[in-house]
Design a protein around this motif. Structure first.
Motif, PDB file in Angstrom:
ATOM      1  N   ASP A  84       0.830  -1.207   0.000  1.00 33.31           N
ATOM      2  CA  ASP A  84       0.000   0.000   0.000  1.00 33.31           C
ATOM      3  C   ASP A  84       0.864   1.256   0.000  1.00 33.31           C
ATOM      4  N   ARG A 106       2.710   1.590  -3.506  1.00 34.26           N
ATOM      5  CA  ARG A 106       1.846   1.946  -4.644  1.00 34.26           C
ATOM      6  C   ARG A 106       1.561   3.438  -4.715  1.00 34.26           C
ATOM      7  N   TYR A 153      -0.124 -11.328  -7.207  1.00 38.53           N
ATOM      8  CA  TYR A 153      -0.726 -10.285  -8.041  1.00 38.53           C
ATOM      9  C   TYR A 153      -1.651  -9.410  -7.208  1.00 38.53           C
ATOM     10  N   GLU A 154      -2.172  -9.988  -6.118  1.00 34.34           N
ATOM     11  CA  GLU A 154      -3.082  -9.259  -5.228  1.00 34.34           C
ATOM     12  C   GLU A 154      -2.468  -7.956  -4.719  1.00 34.34           C
ATOM     13  N   GLY A 195      -0.864  -5.734  -6.238  1.00 33.81           N
ATOM     14  CA  GLY A 195      -0.996  -4.613  -7.166  1.00 33.81           C
ATOM     15  C   GLY A 195       0.320  -3.952  -7.523  1.00 33.81           C
TER      16      GLY A 195
END
Length: 464
Positions: A126, A129, A155-156, A158
């Motif tokens: 988080d 990103r 992939y979760e 992000g």
């Protein structure tokens, strides 16, 4: 026009403890670096190394693990709900990641496929990103086809395509290095240096008094020309005039500790110091007199040495030490023992708070800077080396003996000496150190590392 200095990009490995960052680090730099120096008194963990891949070179930093509160596989805290500690951890984690984002060119988030996607992985993702810094997701411990399938779950987070690797077996590391190179800036960053300016990095662990020392140096002479924006992110450099000479002090304030900061933050303070060292001519390594030399001090000193920057050891907070006639002698002995790989560096005992001996730093900085440009005559070099060979011949390796034919000094800044020998592989570290000491008998090169290069002379090798 001043000379241009090119700095190597920095790539930082981040992630939880026990995901295999150190193993991956060792694999990527191509050797096991459990210890940087195998000499007595300088044992320390390796946390940075240069990586050459393709036509690019970068510095890889192992930042240590994020200290976390244990969780079960479903994300619930184990046994003891420590809400306040959890908030402290989140704060520390944010501080670590934010510093990496400021100082590194590329971030590699290392995860563990055997743990699956954990709450901490999500929290770090988080944070990452939200930034524009390139982030690469490496999923470690992928040792079989089943693990490759399980890696798809990441992939979760992000963060793009997860790259499956096995640091232990080397699987997938080529793909990871390719991804790092693709994410690096297209051209190495260059900074044009002003002529007749001595660039000084004040480096050290958090809370050793770096900012206080900088303020004292600026206020001591009452001659600040200006505060100029540096080329690195969020850095302000301070320009000071002293007896007609300009000193540019590079801001290395780094991380400030809040309470008991975990190990990871200490690693990031090294990362920030690396940035400043790359831009400097002279490094002031600031130690805390009340704590002595720590492993972190040795890390920073090691990087300054490997960057061939001149070094001054500054022992701060000397006013807080109870002293007798032998205190300074004893402190000097301990420092020389712990940092014996930079035994050429002068030591100054100061108090940045009271100003004690701070004024001695300006002439000392100027002196060690000038030492970088001393060139020795070739005839003198070869005479002293021949005397060194007669006094202490090179050790024999198997049935072969090292033969040294000729030495010259082709460059300064740093002083560089090229030895032509029959076989460079026969040069042992201890004998290299012996030859360096012989050169320093001609001229001490105070505070300045020497760069010794050994080149095999093919024609001579065949004939002897």
């Amino acid at each position: 026009m001043g000379k241009k200095r090119r700095r190597k990009p920095i790539v930082a490995l981040v992630g939880r403890p026990n995901v295999g960052k150190s193993t991956l680090f060792n694999r990527l730099i191509g050797q096991k670096w459990a210890i940087v120096e195998d000499k007595p008194g300088t044992t320390r963990d390796r946390i940075y190394g240069d990586v050459v891949w393709g036509d690019r070179e970068f510095t890889l930093v192992d930042t240590g693990g994020l200290e976390i509160i244990p969780h079960t596989r479903d994300g619930r805290p184990k046994a003891r709900p420590l809400a306040e500690d959890s908030r402290d951890f989140i704060h520390e984690m944010q501080e670590q990641v934010n510093t990496a984002l400021r100082e590194a060119d590329v971030i590699v988030l290392v995860t563990d496929v055997t743990d699956g996607v954990t709450p901490v992985d999500r929290q770090v993702a988080d944070l990452l990103r939200q930034e524009k810094k390139p982030v690469i997701l490496a999923v470690n411990k992928v040792d079989n086809p089943q693990r490759e399938v399980e890696a798809l779950a990441f992939y979760e987070l992000g963060l793009g395509d997860p790259i499956p690797v096995s640091a232990l077996h080397g699987k997938g590391t080529g793909d990871l290095l390719d991804a790092i190179l693709q994410a690096l800036p297209h051209a190495p960053e260059e900074e044009e240096e002003e002529e007749d300016v001595i660039r000084v990095a004040i480096v050290g662990r958090p809370n050793v008094g770096k900012s206080t020392l900088l303020n004292r140096l600026a206020r001591e002479e009452r001659a600040i020309v200006s505060d100029v924006a540096g080329t690195t992110r969020d850095v302000v450099d301070t320009r000071v005039r002293w007896e007609g000479k300009t000193f540019l002090f590079l801001d290395t304030a780094g991380i400030r500790r809040k309470g008991s900061i975990q190990r990871g933050v200490e690693y990031y303070s090294v990362l920030r110091a690396m940035r400043a060292i790359e831009r400097s001519d002279v490094v002031l390594l600031v130690l805390d007199a009340t704590e002595g030399v720590t492993a972190q001090d040795a890390h920073i000193a090691g990087y300054a040495l490997e960057a061939y920057r001149s070094i001054i050891i500054v022992v701060n907070k000397w006013d807080l030490v109870e002293k007798d006639t032998y205190t300074m002698v004893e402190y000097t002995r301990r420092i020389r023992h712990e940092l014996n790989f930079i035994d050429f560096a002068p030591i100054v005992f100061i108090s940045a708070k009271t100003g004690q001996r701070v004024s001695r730093l300006f002439p000392l900085i100027e002196h060690v800077y000038e030492e970088r440009f001393v060139r020795l005559p070739t005839s003198m070099l070869n005479r002293i080396i021949q005397e060194a060979l007669a006094e202490h011949p090179p050790p024999v390796k198997g049935t072969r003996a090292l033969r040294l034919y000729y030495v010259t000094q082709p460059a300064v800044d740093p002083p560089t000496f090229v030895f032509f020998v029959n076989d460079a592989e026969l040069v042992h570290f201890s004998y290299q150190r012996y030859l360096e000491n012989k050169i320093r008998e001609i001229h001490p090169y105070d505070g300045t590392p020497l760069k010794l290069i050994f080149r095999s002379h093919e024609g001579k090798r065949k004939g002897k």
